[in-house]
Scaffold this motif. Structure first.
Motif, PDB file in Angstrom:
ATOM      1  N   MET A   1       0.785  -1.344  -0.092  1.00 37.32           N
ATOM      2  CA  MET A   1      -0.032  -0.002   0.007  1.00 37.32           C
ATOM      3  C   MET A   1       0.856   1.102  -0.112  1.00 37.32           C
ATOM      4  SD  MET A   1      -3.330  -0.738   2.632  1.00 37.32           S
ATOM      5  CE  MET A   1      -2.540  -1.570   3.734  1.00 37.32           C
ATOM      6  N   VAL A   2       2.257   1.183  -0.045  1.00 39.02           N
ATOM      7  CA  VAL A   2       2.950   2.463  -0.038  1.00 39.02           C
ATOM      8  C   VAL A   2       3.250   2.943  -1.357  1.00 39.02           C
ATOM      9  CG1 VAL A   2       5.389   3.264   0.424  1.00 39.02           C
ATOM     10  CG2 VAL A   2       4.377   1.498   1.937  1.00 39.02           C
ATOM     11  N   LYS A   3       3.043   4.117  -1.619  1.00 39.65           N
ATOM     12  CA  LYS A   3       3.157   5.010  -2.584  1.00 39.65           C
ATOM     13  C   LYS A   3       4.670   5.473  -2.907  1.00 39.65           C
ATOM     14  CE  LYS A   3       0.547   8.245  -5.825  1.00 39.65           C
ATOM     15  NZ  LYS A   3      -0.490   9.126  -5.728  1.00 39.65           N
ATOM     16  N   GLU A   4       5.305   4.860  -3.730  1.00 39.19           N
ATOM     17  CA  GLU A   4       6.743   5.218  -3.581  1.00 39.19           C
ATOM     18  C   GLU A   4       7.064   6.659  -4.080  1.00 39.19           C
ATOM     19  OE1 GLU A   4      10.924   3.228  -5.460  1.00 39.19           O
ATOM     20  OE2 GLU A   4       9.059   2.604  -6.281  1.00 39.19           O
ATOM     21  N   SER A   5       6.419   7.199  -4.914  1.00 34.87           N
ATOM     22  CA  SER A   5       6.636   8.405  -5.324  1.00 34.87           C
ATOM     23  C   SER A   5       6.422   9.592  -4.223  1.00 34.87           C
ATOM     24  CB  SER A   5       5.582   8.979  -6.348  1.00 34.87           C
ATOM     25  OG  SER A   5       4.150   8.910  -5.959  1.00 34.87           O
ATOM     26  N   MET A   6       5.520   9.235  -3.072  1.00 39.62           N
ATOM     27  CA  MET A   6       5.680  10.167  -1.963  1.00 39.62           C
ATOM     28  C   MET A   6       6.709   9.937  -0.968  1.00 39.62           C
ATOM     29  SD  MET A   6       1.493   9.196  -1.179  1.00 39.62           S
ATOM     30  CE  MET A   6       1.199  10.257   0.161  1.00 39.62           C
ATOM     31  N   LEU A   7       7.311   9.089  -0.894  1.00 42.34           N
ATOM     32  CA  LEU A   7       8.532   8.926  -0.061  1.00 42.34           C
ATOM     33  C   LEU A   7       9.675   9.767  -0.375  1.00 42.34           C
ATOM     34  CD1 LEU A   7       8.351   5.014   0.764  1.00 42.34           C
ATOM     35  CD2 LEU A   7       7.196   6.767   2.063  1.00 42.34           C
ATOM     36  N   THR A   8      10.436  10.110   0.424  1.00 40.12           N
ATOM     37  CA  THR A   8      11.924  10.618   0.349  1.00 40.12           C
ATOM     38  C   THR A   8      12.741   9.338   0.173  1.00 40.12           C
ATOM     39  OG1 THR A   8      12.411  10.670   2.659  1.00 40.12           O
ATOM     40  CG2 THR A   8      11.061  12.558   1.682  1.00 40.12           C
ATOM     41  N   LYS A   9      14.016   9.797  -0.169  1.00 38.31           N
ATOM     42  CA  LYS A   9      15.106   8.741  -0.427  1.00 38.31           C
ATOM     43  C   LYS A   9      15.489   8.267   1.051  1.00 38.31           C
ATOM     44  CE  LYS A   9      19.730  10.077  -0.442  1.00 38.31           C
ATOM     45  NZ  LYS A   9      20.626  10.917  -1.509  1.00 38.31           N
ATOM     46  N   GLU A  10      15.313   8.945   2.095  1.00 34.74           N
ATOM     47  CA  GLU A  10      15.631   8.460   3.359  1.00 34.74           C
ATOM     48  C   GLU A  10      14.341   7.730   3.920  1.00 34.74           C
ATOM     49  OE1 GLU A  10      17.957  12.016   2.675  1.00 34.74           O
ATOM     50  OE2 GLU A  10      15.786  11.659   2.569  1.00 34.74           O
ATOM     51  N   GLU A  11      13.416   7.982   3.294  1.00 35.07           N
ATOM     52  CA  GLU A  11      12.085   7.153   4.156  1.00 35.07           C
ATOM     53  C   GLU A  11      12.223   5.899   3.434  1.00 35.07           C
ATOM     54  OE1 GLU A  11       9.132  10.663   5.112  1.00 35.07           O
ATOM     55  OE2 GLU A  11       9.155   9.819   3.091  1.00 35.07           O
ATOM     56  N   LYS A  12      12.657   5.728   1.986  1.00 38.92           N
ATOM     57  CA  LYS A  12      12.637   4.411   1.335  1.00 38.92           C
ATOM     58  C   LYS A  12      13.732   3.531   1.856  1.00 38.92           C
ATOM     59  CE  LYS A  12      11.405   6.603  -3.225  1.00 38.92           C
ATOM     60  NZ  LYS A  12      12.004   7.016  -4.209  1.00 38.92           N
ATOM     61  N   ALA A  13      14.960   4.267   2.202  1.00 39.50           N
ATOM     62  CA  ALA A  13      16.007   3.650   2.765  1.00 39.50           C
ATOM     63  C   ALA A  13      15.547   3.051   4.274  1.00 39.50           C
ATOM     64  CB  ALA A  13      17.303   4.418   3.017  1.00 39.50           C
ATOM     65  N   TRP A  14      14.838   3.640   5.077  1.00 37.17           N
ATOM     66  CA  TRP A  14      14.392   3.181   6.353  1.00 37.17           C
ATOM     67  C   TRP A  14      13.567   1.976   6.035  1.00 37.17           C
ATOM     68  CZ3 TRP A  14       9.890   1.893   8.762  1.00 37.17           C
ATOM     69  CH2 TRP A  14      10.011   1.702  10.117  1.00 37.17           C
ATOM     70  N   LEU A  15      12.794   2.081   4.976  1.00 43.57           N
ATOM     71  CA  LEU A  15      11.721   1.104   5.102  1.00 43.57           C
ATOM     72  C   LEU A  15      12.269  -0.216   4.527  1.00 43.57           C
ATOM     73  CD1 LEU A  15       8.605  -0.225   5.096  1.00 43.57           C
ATOM     74  CD2 LEU A  15       8.526   0.931   2.529  1.00 43.57           C
ATOM     75  N   LYS A  16      13.184  -0.229   3.608  1.00 40.90           N
ATOM     76  CA  LYS A  16      14.011  -1.291   3.129  1.00 40.90           C
ATOM     77  C   LYS A  16      14.841  -1.884   4.290  1.00 40.90           C
ATOM     78  CE  LYS A  16      17.131  -2.756  -0.044  1.00 40.90           C
ATOM     79  NZ  LYS A  16      18.213  -2.245  -1.494  1.00 40.90           N
ATOM     80  N   GLU A  17      15.692  -1.044   5.123  1.00 40.58           N
ATOM     81  CA  GLU A  17      16.290  -1.611   6.289  1.00 40.58           C
ATOM     82  C   GLU A  17      15.500  -2.305   7.322  1.00 40.58           C
ATOM     83  OE1 GLU A  17      17.818  -1.616  10.134  1.00 40.58           O
ATOM     84  OE2 GLU A  17      16.496  -0.228   9.370  1.00 40.58           O
ATOM     85  N   HIS A  18      14.432  -1.527   7.593  1.00 43.24           N
ATOM     86  CA  HIS A  18      13.666  -2.072   8.654  1.00 43.24           C
ATOM     87  C   HIS A  18      13.177  -3.695   8.204  1.00 43.24           C
ATOM     88  CE1 HIS A  18      10.281  -3.198  11.448  1.00 43.24           C
ATOM     89  NE2 HIS A  18       9.488  -3.318  10.393  1.00 43.24           N
ATOM     90  N   ASN A  19      12.665  -3.905   7.002  1.00 40.69           N
ATOM     91  CA  ASN A  19      12.381  -5.303   6.553  1.00 40.69           C
ATOM     92  C   ASN A  19      13.404  -6.212   6.517  1.00 40.69           C
ATOM     93  OD1 ASN A  19       9.497  -4.415   6.857  1.00 40.69           O
ATOM     94  ND2 ASN A  19       9.284  -4.174   4.461  1.00 40.69           N
ATOM     95  N   GLN A  20      14.444  -5.682   5.935  1.00 42.57           N
ATOM     96  CA  GLN A  20      15.712  -6.610   5.897  1.00 42.57           C
ATOM     97  C   GLN A  20      16.004  -6.876   7.314  1.00 42.57           C
ATOM     98  OE1 GLN A  20      17.287  -7.685   3.061  1.00 42.57           O
ATOM     99  NE2 GLN A  20      18.448  -8.840   4.557  1.00 42.57           N
ATOM    100  N   ARG A  21      16.200  -5.891   8.132  1.00 42.58           N
ATOM    101  CA  ARG A  21      16.537  -6.311   9.667  1.00 42.58           C
ATOM    102  C   ARG A  21      15.601  -7.393  10.326  1.00 42.58           C
ATOM    103  NH1 ARG A  21      14.124  -3.830  13.981  1.00 42.58           N
ATOM    104  NH2 ARG A  21      15.269  -3.936  16.169  1.00 42.58           N
ATOM    105  N   CYS A  22      14.139  -7.475  10.108  1.00 47.69           N
ATOM    106  CA  CYS A  22      13.442  -8.401  10.453  1.00 47.69           C
ATOM    107  C   CYS A  22      13.625  -9.720   9.895  1.00 47.69           C
ATOM    108  CB  CYS A  22      12.158  -7.873  10.057  1.00 47.69           C
ATOM    109  SG  CYS A  22      11.007  -6.381  10.805  1.00 47.69           S
ATOM    110  N   TYR A  23      14.086  -9.622   8.612  1.00 48.36           N
ATOM    111  CA  TYR A  23      14.396 -10.958   7.962  1.00 48.36           C
ATOM    112  C   TYR A  23      15.804 -11.413   8.659  1.00 48.36           C
ATOM    113  CZ  TYR A  23      16.348 -14.339   4.571  1.00 48.36           C
ATOM    114  OH  TYR A  23      16.878 -15.464   3.909  1.00 48.36           O
ATOM    115  N   GLU A  24      16.592 -10.524   8.783  1.00 48.55           N
ATOM    116  CA  GLU A  24      17.881 -11.329   9.558  1.00 48.55           C
ATOM    117  C   GLU A  24      17.920 -11.697  10.794  1.00 48.55           C
ATOM    118  OE1 GLU A  24      20.632  -7.796   8.950  1.00 48.55           O
ATOM    119  OE2 GLU A  24      20.795  -7.931   6.923  1.00 48.55           O
TER     120      GLU A  24
END
Length: 593
Positions: free
Chosen positions: A531-554
């Motif tokens: 449900m996330v609209k990528e065009s609304m996110l800043t570069k930092e917000e995109k990085a935060w989301l990717k890092e969070h989900n990757q951290r959960c996986y690890e």
């Protein structure tokens, strides 16, 4: 007066209208041209010679004195105290009182002994200023003006202070009791049937005497606490103050609440472990639910909540759920505290968001997590609202702030992205929580002026629950909010909640030295990106989301090796992009695998 009234704020207006019958009148607290709360409404009804019946045991001192002082402006209007609660007189099927035994919370989970906590509390009592009358010319207090001890009525404070837990309150490891801690002796007022040989010996070694729960009132009336004054908190029952009389008590904010709020390293480490186990259960649940819906099964909100509880049950140190699970689809997700019932629960919809707000109670921590997911193709409206909620969640999580900053000063960060679109939510942004105690714990939150300190834990839960903002405008002191409105009431709701711990952080400037604070994220559950609209996110917000989900996986994948479905789901969530996948030609499809 021959009427019955229910007072509630905007979170429960819709639910109250559905559940109240014709005997009741709903008073919408915080509505336009309406009262702020029940106290304001009641004061507005006061007239000469009015008698207001009060069960003083059910009303906090601070609330009762506020009302009492207001009605004193009217001649001959006063409180009266019926000898028995009137509801109890007609409550025919009232459940019996719990006889469940109390049990010790060992130091491997508490981190600090009860003896150490009691000594710290006694030191605070000793240092508390004596109550010398302002008109007195004396500098030295007499024996009746010094603080003799403190009477504790908060069940969570009693459990924390004594490192004891119980089972008297559903979903909360508490027991009914009062506790007096004096400089020379302590008394626990408790149903003796709840003690065992082990807990009786434990309390004896702490120097805590046991008296029957009902003996408190006689104990106060006879002045068995001593000659001086007893400290009570503003949240103590008004009946306590009436029994002491004005000259024998001092009102002060709870010192134990502050002790309890500041988690020691053992408690913090326990919470990290508890949230990891809870995250494993949550991931198994989301993978199971998505798989069932994909295979064409219809799953009810009630069945989903029950399945998640069963998955939590297999976790180490599991003691039950922390509160009634909120498992909500469609319009039910717009209700802040909706709980599904087996007979009326909806089937989970595929065209609206599904919200699950739940948590487990573990011996090493209390968990509270909310995730909102979609099992179909979300609308542009849903994606934009979800993205704004996520941006607020990220803003709080990423905040860096100096010592002395309160939660309410940070609250705007959670709402800023929503405000940009003229959206908002009508619940608090977050609250403290316990270490195998209650899921709501003070004194801090994102809604008050209590400064956040290292060791405090707090939830981060912005949302978008659709209701009629134009009816609730007076809930907000900020003028810009008075014009907010929406025509989406009852369609769906969104919340994202994670638990945070306040910690010290290093900054580049270090202005004023080592005074900067930030948050450690305890919750370990992926955030769905569909449900996330990528065009609304800043570069930092995109990085935060990717890092969070990757951290959960690890962190979680080592615990999911035996569950292929959950392991595959977790890996996919960590690797998938933001938004809906697009096929050649611009056709959008749902990326299930």
């Amino acid at each position: 007066m021959n009427s019955a009234y229910l007072f509630t704020d905007a979170r429960y207006w819709s639910q109250a209208q559905e559940q109240l019958d014709g005997n009741w009148t709903l008073i919408k607290a915080g509505s336009v041209d309406g009262p702020k709360d029940w106290i304001e409404w009641l004061i507005g009804q006061v007239r000469e010679n009015l008698r207001i019946g009060v069960d003083a045991r059910m009303l906090a001192y601070e609330k009762a004195t506020l009302v009492y002082n207001e009605i004193q402006r009217f001649s001959n209007s006063r409180f009266v105290y019926p000898p028995q609660n009137l509801v109890d007189l007609i409550w025919k099927d009232k459940p019996p009182k719990s006889k469940a035994p109390i049990f010790i919370q060992p130091i491997e989970f508490s981190g600090v002994s009860a003896a150490t906590k009691l000594n710290k509390l006694r030191e605070w009592i000793r240092k508390y200023p004596p109550s010398i009358p302002s008109y007195s010319k004396r500098d030295t207090p007499n024996s009746k003006e010094v603080q003799e001890g403190t009477l504790i009525t908060s069940l969570s404070c009693i459990a924390y202070l004594l490192n004891l837990r119980g089972s008297d309150v559903p979903h909360n490891p508490l027991f009914h009791a009062y506790l007096y801690v004096g400089l020379g002796h302590s008394v626990l007022f408790l149903d003796r049937d709840k003690t065992t040989a082990e807990t009786s010996e434990y309390l004896k070694n702490l120097g805590v005497d046991i008296q029957d729960y009902g003996d408190l009132w006689t104990w106060i009336r006879r002045g068995q606490y001593g000659e001086g004054k007893v400290i009570i908190s503003p949240q103590a029952s008004y009946a306590i103050s009436l029994m002491f009389t004005h000259y024998r008590y001092t009102v002060a904010p709870s010192f134990i609440e502050k002790m309890m709020a500041s988690k020691n390293e053992t408690e913090l480490e326990g919470l990290r472990r508890a949230y990891l186990r809870d995250g494993v259960a949550f991931v198994k649940f989301l993978a199971w639910l998505e798989g069932k819906l994909q295979d064409g099964y219809d799953i009810t909100e009630y069945e989903a909540a029950s399945r998640l509880t069963e998955m939590r049950r297999s976790g180490k140190h599991f003691m039950g759920i922390a509160y009634k699970s909120i498992s909500a689809t469609g319009s039910n997700a717009a209700l802040s505290h909706y709980t599904p019932r087996k007979s009326t629960a909806k089937f989970i919809e595929r065209d609206t968001p599904y919200l699950n707000d739940s948590g487990g109670q573990y011996r090493d921590g209390t968990c509270d997590t909310t995730r909102t997911v979609h099992f179909g193709r979300p609308t542009a409206e849903q994606c934009e609202a979800y993205t704004r909620v996520l941006q607020g969640h990220i803003a709080i999580d990423s905040a860096v702030f100096p010592e002395g900053t309160s939660g309410i000063q940070l609250d705007v960060l959670a709402r800023k992205a929503l405000w940009r679109d003229g959206l908002n939510y009508n619940h608090g942004t977050g609250h403290g929580f316990g270490s195998f105690l209650t899921v709501h714990e003070g004194p801090h939150s994102f809604g008050n002026n209590v400064p956040l300190e290292p060791g405090y834990v707090i939830t981060n839960e912005p949302g978008f629950c659709e209701f009629r903002f134009f009816e609730a405008a007076s809930l907000y002191e900020i003028p810009a909010l008075n014009n907010l409105h929406t025509d989406h009431e009852g369609k769906w709701g969104i919340r994202i909640e994670s638990a945070l711990a306040v910690k010290r952080v290093k900054t580049r400037g270090e202005f004023n030295g080592n005074v900067w604070l930030g948050f450690e994220r305890l919750t370990c559950v992926p955030i769905q990106t569909r449900m996330v609209k990528e065009s609304m996110l800043t570069k930092e917000e995109k990085a935060w989301l990717k890092e969070h989900n990757q951290r959960c996986y690890e962190k979680l994948s080592p615990f999911l090796k035996e569950d292929k479905r959950a392991s595959k789901w977790l890996k996919r969530e960590a690797e998938r992009g933001i938004g809906l996948a697009t096929l050649p030609g611009g056709v959008v499809h749902i990326d299930w695998d």
